[in-house]
Design an enzyme around this catalytic site. Structure first.
Site, PDB file in Angstrom:
ATOM      1  N   HIS A   1       0.835  -1.217   0.000  1.00  0.00           N
ATOM      2  CA  HIS A   1       0.000   0.000   0.000  1.00  0.00           C
ATOM      3  C   HIS A   1       0.867   1.264   0.000  1.00  0.00           C
ATOM      4  O   HIS A   1       0.395   2.328   0.388  1.00  0.00           O
ATOM      5  CB  HIS A   1      -0.909   0.124   1.227  1.00  0.00           C
ATOM      6  CG  HIS A   1      -1.773  -1.038   1.544  1.00  0.00           C
ATOM      7  ND1 HIS A   1      -3.075  -1.121   1.093  1.00  0.00           N
ATOM      8  CD2 HIS A   1      -1.561  -2.162   2.271  1.00  0.00           C
ATOM      9  CE1 HIS A   1      -3.628  -2.234   1.568  1.00  0.00           C
ATOM     10  NE2 HIS A   1      -2.732  -2.894   2.274  1.00  0.00           N
TER      11      HIS A   1
ATOM     12  N   SER B   1      33.187  12.288  -9.468  1.00  0.00           N
ATOM     13  CA  SER B   1      32.283  11.917  -8.394  1.00  0.00           C
ATOM     14  C   SER B   1      31.441  10.714  -8.784  1.00  0.00           C
ATOM     15  O   SER B   1      30.966  10.597  -9.895  1.00  0.00           O
ATOM     16  CB  SER B   1      31.346  13.095  -8.093  1.00  0.00           C
ATOM     17  OG  SER B   1      30.302  12.667  -7.262  1.00  0.00           O
TER      18      SER B   1
ATOM     19  N   LYS C   1      19.421  15.506  -7.265  1.00  0.00           N
ATOM     20  CA  LYS C   1      18.117  15.316  -7.900  1.00  0.00           C
ATOM     21  C   LYS C   1      18.334  14.764  -9.278  1.00  0.00           C
ATOM     22  O   LYS C   1      19.046  15.335 -10.087  1.00  0.00           O
ATOM     23  CB  LYS C   1      17.409  16.662  -7.990  1.00  0.00           C
ATOM     24  CG  LYS C   1      16.063  16.617  -8.644  1.00  0.00           C
ATOM     25  CD  LYS C   1      15.461  18.003  -8.730  1.00  0.00           C
ATOM     26  CE  LYS C   1      14.253  17.986  -9.642  1.00  0.00           C
ATOM     27  NZ  LYS C   1      13.577  19.278  -9.665  1.00  0.00           N
TER      28      LYS C   1
ATOM     29  N   ASN D   1      16.093  13.004 -12.396  1.00  0.00           N
ATOM     30  CA  ASN D   1      14.797  12.544 -12.894  1.00  0.00           C
ATOM     31  C   ASN D   1      14.895  11.137 -13.470  1.00  0.00           C
ATOM     32  O   ASN D   1      15.798  10.849 -14.236  1.00  0.00           O
ATOM     33  CB  ASN D   1      14.285  13.492 -13.976  1.00  0.00           C
ATOM     34  CG  ASN D   1      13.988  14.859 -13.415  1.00  0.00           C
ATOM     35  OD1 ASN D   1      13.659  14.982 -12.235  1.00  0.00           O
ATOM     36  ND2 ASN D   1      14.121  15.878 -14.239  1.00  0.00           N
TER      37      ASN D   1
END
Lengths: 463, 463, 463, 463
Positions: free
Chosen positions: D161, D287, D293, D295
């Site tokens: 759920h 790195s 962030k 996507n």
């Protein structure tokens, strides 16, 4: 409000298509809500049986649970669900209420709701396949085989693009469906047998059962063995969806086969074609001739049901996707799978009744064939001329058929007049000559193939 | 077998999703088999009314038929159908049996079965739209509007790709659904009102009615006017299918809107996000705080129902195709349309109940926003620098945000240290500077837009 | 690898169905990747135009951008995308590269990628509808109208269930499609005009544009006005999906109409029916008679294309669902919408070519009608007897038709012999008597209705 | 117009998704129009080989045909089709043109177009499965197996759920897809191997070949053996459609599996969850940490492609229906099957590239788990208390967890304070006690199961 006038129901499956009592009772036995709950209770019973075998609880507990679930009703579980707001918790409560304090802890022991739900569905769909779907399909298959053999010699013009092509026999045309239906019977059988169960807990890692069993997979296997199932290689909260997806694909593609058959029969009943029909009913005094006009409503109905149920396969494909160890967006949708099965069974049963009365109008079939008789010879004539080295066989035959159309003479007659062609004629063997004069012989091996197809599938399906 | 234990039913709509008595009675009023027959009887009545107006029969006949259909039951018609094997013939027989010898001929006068069936379906779907579907949707719309206004100022991080983007307010996010649902309410209203009837006979050319009327289109219009319908430009045995196809498309695409809303709420209830939840029920003593963990079962259910019913649109598209003046392969399939409507209504009602209890966890919403607060400023900073002619704004901001991540300083603080950037800073106006220091202000016109959207749809929908 | 042998392409739309140069160029103008990029560039241009009007940038910038996008090629943008990995960023870079340093900041100013993408798609689909889809459909409509009028008096037996029913005229049968296609032309027109744009930024709240405009909605309206669009009431990162969903529904349901027409023609070309066909081509010497056998491959192709493209509506329904302010799971799928439009257009163009050559075999049509001529009278006879108070009209007529079948006499002749029936006969008026002796007159108002339908849609569609 | 700028193409498969040269060449080898024609030519060659073996023609003819088809180009065949308006007739003409007068008659000898078309499609889809689809899927499977083993011990909270449930390991979560993908690889393999050919002529009864062969089935078997195929039990003009339907079902349901995996990864990349990501590319200096962030565009793309292609299964189901010995309404639609295969392959290849870079954010995964650590113990605690005979275990634990939430104490600490519970605690074994104090141990047999699943599928798939 447990008892309800069926005409207040929404689904045609629950009013219109449930009027034949004998069929509906069959469907309801596996596919109603009551049936679902009974199967879930069976899984709870299998669980305590395995627990007893493993020495976790006594065999007395098994007896208690066995008795408890015999008395269990769907009403009772639904009544309880009003409180719990959880259907399996309700089921468990109802069972626990009927057993001794000692037995209570072992009901549903270490399992999660979907151990019960998914396993119960696999058992009931598997049993429904074995005990209802496959026997029903075999009954239809048997009738199709009988028609195929009965009509194996009945010449029928073959049709492609809706246009007359070279001839077959009606038995051969029906043998197509013997073969395709046979193939789907196998697919349903195999995919039904492959349905899996699970007893792996809330996220599939046997977290709870591992508290008590060092090898919880063995315990799982024992529970499932009671039910005639195996476990899938991996499960999460639910069984991997592909097993059920395959099973429903087999049903839906089987539905496509009978829809195609129905379409064929519909068109053969067209006023201008009139090659098949139904026997008069008993109450229709003294005649077994075909009625002047008979609407093919049963075949139309089957095609229509296919249009209703085929798209529901999209729901199965969408339900393959469930986030992480499970989201519950397949919960409501999977409750509608019984509708799809009943829709299919209902159509198969209708086809059985209709095919039992299927009658061929020999006269119309022959007349339609005769309409293109002469043109049909064009194909073998062209092929034979070409094989004998005629430099421009296609053009020669084209001219000949035009002449035949204009003069009304047969191709054979015309060939005799053409010196050039007569030379080729003389090179043909007896069988080839015969085919060119008797187009109704140009059916290839339609008869033998019909026998062979029926024979093959009788062997495979053991019917 | 008219009364049946509902748990013997196949369709979840006829056991599980019909447990809320008040809702099920609403559905059944329009969408059960009983309802269908009642509407068909209404069409037969409208027919004799028009006949009486035209002077073909007396108004006494109207009274007789009116009385007859009041007494009519679905059982009776189905009992008769066992003999006639034709449902409308059965209906007509049942009515005729209840009227005088003089009235009998005018029952079903000049019409074909599908004049009655298609017209009755158009009336009942139209009335169901007006009296049940639209009011239910407006009830939902009202609740969504209230939430939108209530939460218009509640800052929420906007999300694209599931990633934090620039902020909105929760009210603004809900306003999306006010707008989309409003749009679908209009689509359902318009397509419902456009549903057509017909009274053109077996093949659509008014063959039979033209025996008695010079202008049978006028007669048709009179019958349909009684029922609040118009005729389509052309019909065959059936009404052109596109009107119904459009209506169901409106419903199915409306279902998509609430499925999307439900998906959003489901995800906002994820443990890690926890931005929305449900109030405790009344029986849950003394607390209106959010439970630690609450499964979004209602939202899951709605998404799941959408997966079940959306694909059924394929049936409607297939049913656009009917050979010549009609084949009957749309007959069985169209009987399942009520299932689709009930599936939708049932989900809308569930959403109403769930949204009434929707509660925002302000703390979590703020915390989630804060998580990306500093990064959010990057967008306006970049845009402003660029607009002020910074030669490489994107790169400058990228470096700055990296530095912010490493040092924990805010972008504003860092800018102060960079001589080059500080110069640009000085050129910003007050509003712009504020946005760069208070990311929670960077919500565009989210608040005003929310108000405007609600206001707009209140006006359009008159709620 | 920009130039490619088309037969290395995967999609039949890019090899087989793009062979007619004139058509393919039309499709490609709106629906190729090149076209998409051109429309996106137009949106970028509209943006700077609005910026100039608002005084944000000079009109010189507009000129620069205008010139830049004239030179822009798809190859260039794709080349750039290899670096940016973002298609709109690539487009913006390519434009910026072509303009002055001063102009650069205003390219794409304050907008997000999907302001451009969604708006560009709305413009191109809208223009494609206006300039290509609707004119093509109207061309087809015109031909259908001509056939309807030309054949308005040609008697054809009506068919339901594939069985002969009462008669229509072939023109009337075609008028069905004039009406249904007309209706879909309107639906495509309306839904095309309603396609919306947006200029609301990354999450729909005008976050970035509000940095510069107090009323960013006005700014948005200005940009969209340049493109002939309006904004939807609300948007997120994307335009509300229902506008496009409605447009594609209109196309898909329009596809259903021509698929149905094609199915009808296919069946009317069946060997046993043979009512319609195609004229011989010019190169086929000297004859305009119908060929003995002609496969209805064009009608089959259209039906087949419909089966390919209709289910893709499911993708549109699924793409209604996008999480929060947007997930990107509709990105790839929406790239395939042009395929659906080209599939439809390609079929409409094929139907135009085919219908231009549609020819009716008057003889076969009459012969098929004659086959059921006598039985056809049964319907009006029964209705008339009933209306005159015959106590058991249905049974009387049933017996009469059986007698007619056995004796070969007409119903009219038989009535004369039955004293009981002859009495009713005398009560009939002239028109009624005529219909019973001349079944070909029993066509209701088929002729007038055909004219009326054509006339109505000519008015509405202005063709 | 053979060479075309790819950006003028309509299908994204022919511009956007064909940019990776290496992949597109693979696809085009089996799935372009050129490939189709090459496979058809192979079937024509197999035919003459069998004729030579049977002594019908000389082996010289085989050599001639072999040489002829080497030179054959798609352009040539399409050029010829402009005249013949029949694609296989065009192919035959092109081959005949290249061979001697003596060889000409044996090209296409006794066969009908669809003997060639259907057989060629079966060969190419079968070879495409063996040589391209299965190897590509196994490559993906291998990567998934590596991830599963690499992360078999990485604790991850299980989610149902969207809510935290009891823990698994990330390797175990990936093992789900190893198992499901393995299952689909088998399904694709089996259904690919079962694809059938035919050499039965225009209506399936071997009408033409029987002119020359007493046992035409043997001849058919010889032709097909050349191509590695078998014949189906029965065919008409076409091979029974179910074999291809099963194959595409296997692909479509395989697509569902990777769509589900992609959905999971998408959600695990949500900002608030952040459990997985992608490594930085090489050009991103120094790195390998996860970007703040990122996507999940690749996962979004795969889900989106699935939404585009999954519904196309409806076309296959519709194409099961073909009237009589065949209508041609499956002709155009079946030309689009390569699109579906390329859509799937393209997504699998994307997933391979993406999974190669998949990286787990251990910290976030642990932190998310810790968030629910204490609540997780509730389940085993409740189960253990119940198993020890606690009369109201569920309620006792509920209270305890509330207290834990309020006080911040662990359940273990709280139990010590409750005399009643402490008694039960003493009865627990060591393993059980450990689980209650170290929730990260409560992962059942996740680790062993992961190993077992990988091992099992390695064995089955031989990878």
């Amino acid at each position: 409000m447990i008892e309800r006038n069926i005409f207040k129901n929404i689904s045609p499956l629950d009013h219109r298509y449930s009027l034949r009592k004998e069929n509906f009772e069959d469907y309801s036995k596996y596919l109603s809500e009551e049936a679902k709950i009974k199967y879930q209770a069976q899984v709870e019973l299998a669980l305590v049986k395995a627990l007893a075998k493993e020495g976790i609880c006594s065999f007395e507990v098994v007896k208690e649970v066995e008795k408890a679930i015999e008395e269990l009703t769907a009403e009772e579980v639904y009544e309880e669900e009003k409180k719990t707001r959880h259907n399996i918790r309700a089921l468990v409560n109802c069972i626990q209420r009927k057993v001794s304090k000692e037995a209570k802890p072992y009901v549903h022991f270490t399992t999660t709701s979907f151990d019960i739900v998914d396993t119960a569905n696999s058992v009931r769909y598997k049993e429904c396949a074995e005990e209802l779907i496959l026997p029903t399909l075999k009954e239809l298959q048997k009738i199709l085989m009988e028609i195929a053999l009965r009509e194996k010699d009945t010449i029928q013009v073959g049709r492609t693009h809706g246009q007359h092509a070279v001839p077959v026999t009606f038995g051969f045309a029906v043998a197509e469906y013997v073969s395709r239906l046979g193939n789907r019977i196998l697919a349903i059988k195999e995919s039904g047998e492959r349905l899996k169960g699970k007893m792996t807990g809330a996220v599939g890692a046997y977290n709870a059962s591992h508290l008590f069993f060092n090898n919880p997979e063995t315990f799982e296997a024992e529970v499932l063995e009671e039910l005639g199932l195996e476990a899938s290689t991996h499960s999460t909260q639910i069984v991997e969806p592909e097993y059920l997806t395959d099973f429903i694909h087999a049903l839906v593609s089987g539905f496509g086969v009978i829809a195609n058959f129905s379409d064929d029969m519909r068109h053969l009943q067209r006023t201008e074609i009139g090659e098949v029909g139904e026997y008069f009913g008993k109450d229709q005094v003294g005649s077994s001739t075909m009625p002047h006009k008979r609407n093919p409503i049963n075949y139309e109905n089957i095609k229509s049901m296919w249009k209703e149920f085929m798209p529901r396969m999209m729901t199965l494909y969408q339900d393959q996707i469930s986030e992480h160890q499970r989201d519950l967006t397949n919960s409501a949708s999977s409750r509608f799978i019984p509708e799809l099965i009943v829709g299919f069974l209902s159509s198969v049963n209708r086809l059985i009744r209709t095919c039992r009365k299927l009658v061929v109008d020999q006269e119309n079939m022959e007349e339609n064939f005769n309409q293109s008789k002469e043109m049909i010879v064009a194909e073998p004539l062209y092929i034979l001329l070409a094989s004998l080295g005629h430099p421009d066989a296609h053009e020669a035959v084209r001219k000949l058929t035009l002449e035949a159309q204009e003069t009304g003479q047969t191709l054979r007659e015309l060939i005799q007049d053409k010196e050039e062609l007569e030379a080729y004629w003389q090179k043909l063997n007896q069988k080839q000559k015969e085919l060119l004069t008797k187009p109704e012989k140009y059916i290839g091996i339609a008869v033998q193939k019909t026998e062979k197809v029926v024979d093959y599938w009788q062997g495979i399906l053991n019917i």
